[in-house]
Design a protein around this motif. Structure first.
Motif, PDB file in Angstrom:
ATOM      1  N   HIS A  66       0.817  -1.214   0.000  1.00  0.00           N
ATOM      2  CA  HIS A  66       0.000   0.000   0.000  1.00  0.00           C
ATOM      3  C   HIS A  66       0.857   1.272   0.000  1.00  0.00           C
ATOM      4  CE1 HIS A  66      -3.641  -2.278   0.158  1.00  0.00           C
ATOM      5  NE2 HIS A  66      -3.199  -2.943   1.215  1.00  0.00           N
ATOM      6  N   ASP A  67       1.967   1.259   0.715  1.00  0.00           N
ATOM      7  CA  ASP A  67       2.878   2.407   0.664  1.00  0.00           C
ATOM      8  C   ASP A  67       3.452   2.571  -0.738  1.00  0.00           C
ATOM      9  OD1 ASP A  67       2.449   2.958   3.311  1.00  0.00           O
ATOM     10  OD2 ASP A  67       4.455   2.400   3.987  1.00  0.00           O
ATOM     11  N   LEU A  68       3.750   1.460  -1.375  1.00  0.00           N
ATOM     12  CA  LEU A  68       4.314   1.506  -2.723  1.00  0.00           C
ATOM     13  C   LEU A  68       3.338   2.146  -3.710  1.00  0.00           C
ATOM     14  CD1 LEU A  68       6.739   0.780  -4.463  1.00  0.00           C
ATOM     15  CD2 LEU A  68       5.666  -1.423  -4.882  1.00  0.00           C
ATOM     16  N   THR A  69       2.072   1.841  -3.562  1.00  0.00           N
ATOM     17  CA  THR A  69       1.091   2.445  -4.467  1.00  0.00           C
ATOM     18  C   THR A  69       1.069   3.962  -4.328  1.00  0.00           C
ATOM     19  OG1 THR A  69      -0.770   2.135  -2.941  1.00  0.00           O
ATOM     20  CG2 THR A  69      -0.358   0.382  -4.547  1.00  0.00           C
ATOM     21  N   PHE A  70       1.362   4.463  -3.130  1.00  0.00           N
ATOM     22  CA  PHE A  70       1.451   5.916  -2.920  1.00  0.00           C
ATOM     23  C   PHE A  70       2.501   6.532  -3.845  1.00  0.00           C
ATOM     24  CE2 PHE A  70       3.935   9.277  -0.856  1.00  0.00           C
ATOM     25  CZ  PHE A  70       2.977  10.277  -0.760  1.00  0.00           C
TER      26      PHE A  70
END
Length: 126
Positions: A66-70
């Motif tokens: 989820h952080d990567l999608t940011f």
């Protein structure tokens, strides 16, 4: 924290095992460095140091889908300008729009330096 800078890092969405991202980290970092070199007029050494010491890279958690999608929601150009000129750089008179020649330049740079065509590749697994 980044232990190894490489491409083709696979992340699977823990909330939906059918979704994944391939993160080409090496290509992402190198293109950000190159953007800073070209559009912020820094040397390779300056841009490399700026990128690797930035909070963007220091806070990158390569275990969190989820952080990567940011990070994927902004362009490499945006991240480069933020590293070079600081947060809210557009309020300092730095244009947030990619230059007219940007896409052509980026595609050529990626090809000439054997980088991945895209930094983030979204997939639906079946």
């Amino acid at each position: 924290m980044i232990n190894e800078i490489r491409d083709s890092i696979l992340f699977i969405n823990p909330d939906n095992n059918n979704e994944s991202i391939i993160f080409n980290l090496k290509s992402w970092i190198r293109i950000i460095e190159a953007i800073i070199e070209k559009y912020a007029n820094k040397t390779y050494e300056e841009s490399r140091n700026m990128v690797l010491s930035s909070s963007l890279i220091k806070n990158l958690d390569l275990k969190n889908y989820h952080d990567l999608t940011f990070y994927s929601h902004e362009t490499e150009y945006h991240w480069a300008m933020m590293i070079a000129y600081g947060n809210l750089y557009w309020k300092k008179g730095i244009n947030s729009d990619e230059p007219e020649d940007f896409s052509e330049w980026e595609n050529k740079f990626r090809k000439d330096h054997n980088l991945a065509e895209e930094s983030f590749v979204f997939n639906e697994l079946h």
